[in-house]
Design a protein around this motif. Structure first.
Motif, PDB file in Angstrom:
ATOM      1  N   SER A  74      29.854   9.341   2.329  1.00  0.00           N
ATOM      2  CA  SER A  74      29.851  10.153   1.106  1.00  0.00           C
ATOM      3  C   SER A  74      31.282  10.439   0.638  1.00  0.00           C
ATOM      4  N   ARG A  75      31.406  10.763  -0.640  1.00  0.00           N
ATOM      5  CA  ARG A  75      32.734  10.899  -1.257  1.00  0.00           C
ATOM      6  C   ARG A  75      33.629  11.938  -0.558  1.00  0.00           C
ATOM      7  N   PRO A  76      33.138  13.167  -0.311  1.00  0.00           N
ATOM      8  CA  PRO A  76      34.042  14.138   0.316  1.00  0.00           C
ATOM      9  C   PRO A  76      34.488  13.706   1.715  1.00  0.00           C
ATOM     10  N   VAL A  77      33.576  13.111   2.463  1.00  0.00           N
ATOM     11  CA  VAL A  77      33.926  12.671   3.826  1.00  0.00           C
ATOM     12  C   VAL A  77      34.914  11.502   3.759  1.00  0.00           C
ATOM     13  N   ALA A  78      34.666  10.569   2.832  1.00  0.00           N
ATOM     14  CA  ALA A  78      35.557   9.415   2.679  1.00  0.00           C
ATOM     15  C   ALA A  78      36.972   9.879   2.295  1.00  0.00           C
ATOM     16  N   ALA A  79      37.045  10.833   1.373  1.00  0.00           N
ATOM     17  CA  ALA A  79      38.357  11.343   0.938  1.00  0.00           C
ATOM     18  C   ALA A  79      39.088  11.990   2.108  1.00  0.00           C
TER      19      ALA A  79
END
Lengths: 223, 245
Positions: free
Chosen positions: A191-196
């Motif tokens: 997911s985006r927040p985890v990837a960031a």
């Protein structure tokens, strides 16, 4: 702060993990030394002299609200130093690194990776001096900041070279997270927040030696 | 499995795909060929829901589910994997860390020991050095190593639909053969489907397609079997377009 106000400490070498307050000191490096300064949460004001033929690596990591770090490093002939500094700044982070190579055949490198977490003010000044009449010196200064706010960041990489036989480089960037790297991790199902978060932490860890990664990751767990 | 119907896609208000239809059933290999700028890689990005690629008409369904409102990571979790032409490097992040995170996000519950064991076994099966898993993602890796790394990810994440975007790019003959064999073994085992995007027929020597499409100007202009790909190699894309007209 004047030199006479600094505590003079002789370092004979080895790996030193600083986990307590260390400020206002004048270190004399008399043996090959690695200093790991992880999340000290205190302002730092150090003057360091590296004696002939010795080496010094400093790995600094800070996840801090507000910090003021000042290092002055003097390198004698045939000495080496590498300063790695990673940080996340919440409010204010000021980093001044002055290096002076005054002997022949020195190698010096400064690597800085910072994240401006939320409207923090980051100011980085690197003053790298290579003294006159020296030969075969190498000096590199690199600083990269990931900006997650709208605030401005100031990075000044100065190279003051007073001799002809020298290799000196500097590189500075301020930018946002790389969308291609983000897309790559998203396309693996992250997911985006985890990837960031993964990319940001990798950015900070990329200049740190592997043996202290776990310690830094533990600090970042609650982020 | 994957069905694309009357698709129109825009990037920055420019139409790049218009009127595309495709249907790729389970356990089949389909190939999309076309000249530079035909829209091949745009199709990969659109299927993977890259937000820059805006679907303005038509639909893409995967296992009968419309993916219109899905995000990239959700599409990946459904079982679609994109093997990119030039996988990016991510300094400071190990392959193991990325794969473990991707599995956790898929709801896989296993201990770190089980995970390490599985990863080590996958490396052994694929003939990949197990040190690979503790290296940073694609950092200091050659083109061949980067593609091998993706093959490892496929074997761990177990997608059912794999898009290969210019797989042969950055690979020598031996590397292409070895990687193709790895993908073929995966297909046999998992009954997975493949969409191969390519300029050339090199890869088709190893991965024999069930269907070949020629793309130009954002739409399919010719459809056929493997022979179509080899005719294009001989007569060029312009020749293929004139035949289709």
């Amino acid at each position: 702060m004047n030199d006479k106000d600094l505590n003079r400490i002789v370092v004979s070498g080895g790996i030193i993990d600083w986990d307590k307050y260390m400020n206002a000191a004048h270190l004399i490096i008399k043996g090959d030394t690695v200093i790991n300064a992880i999340n000290l949460h205190n302002d730092l004001n150090l003057k360091i002299k590296i004696e002939k033929g010795k080496s010094l690596v400093i790995n600094m990591f800070d996840y801090a609200v507000s910090l003021d770090v000042a290092l002055v490093i003097e390198a004698d002939e045939n000495s080496n130093f590498v300063i790695n500094s990673s940080f996340i700044s919440d409010v204010k982070y000021t980093l001044n690194i002055d290096t002076i190579a005054y002997g022949d055949n020195t190698f010096g490198e400064v690597n800085i990776r910072g994240i401006n977490e939320r409207n923090s003010v980051i100011r980085i000044v690197m003053n790298g001096t290579v003294a006159g009449k020296t030969k075969n010196c190498v000096l590199n200064e690199y600083a990269h900041v990931l900006n997650k706010s709208n605030n401005s960041n100031v990075i000044i990489p100065n190279l003051i070279v007073n001799t002809n036989e020298v290799e000196a480089n500097h590189g500075v960037t301020v930018g946002q997270i790389d969308e291609e790297k983000l897309f790559y991790l998203l396309s693996k199902g992250i997911s985006r927040p985890v990837a960031a978060k993964i990319i940001e932490e990798g950015f900070l860890l990329s200049i740190m030696p592997d043996d202290i990664h776990e310690k830094i990751k533990n600090i970042l767990v609650g982020r | 499995m994957l069905k694309i119907k009357n698709l129109k896609v825009e990037v920055d208000d420019k139409v790049i795909i218009d009127g595309l239809d495709l249907e790729i059933p389970k356990n089949e290999i389909h190939v999309l060929m076309g000249p530079n700028g035909a829209g091949k890689s745009s199709i990969c990005r659109t299927i993977l829901k890259d937000p820059r690629y805006r679907i303005t008409r038509g639909e893409i369904t995967f296992n009968k589910e419309d993916i219109k409102d899905y995000t990239t990571n959700e599409v990946a979790k459904m079982g679609i994997f994109l093997l990119m032409q030039n996988p990016v490097d991510i300094p400071g992040v190990t392959n193991a860390e990325m794969l473990r995170t991707a599995l956790v996000e898929r709801g896989v519950k296993e201990s770190i020991f089980e995970f390490n064991k599985r990863l080590t076994e996958s490396c052994a099966n694929l003939g990949i050095d197990k040190d690979f898993i503790h290296r940073n993602i694609n950092e200091y890796m050659s083109g061949g190593e980067r593609k091998k790394n993706e093959l490892l990810q496929i074997n761990v994440l177990k997608p059912s639909f794999i898009i290969l975007d210019e797989l042969d790019s950055g690979l020598d003959v031996d590397g292409l053969k070895s990687l193709s064999n790895g993908l073929l073994a995966y297909k046999e085992k998992m009954k997975a489907s493949f969409l191969i995007i390519t300029h050339h027929t090199n890869i088709l020597e190893y991965l024999h397609p069930d269907k070949v499409y020629i793309l130009n100007g954002g739409k399919i202009v010719a459809t056929g079997n493997e022979k179509l790909a080899y005719s294009v190699e001989k007569i060029g894309y312009k020749g293929a377009f004139s035949i289709s007209e």
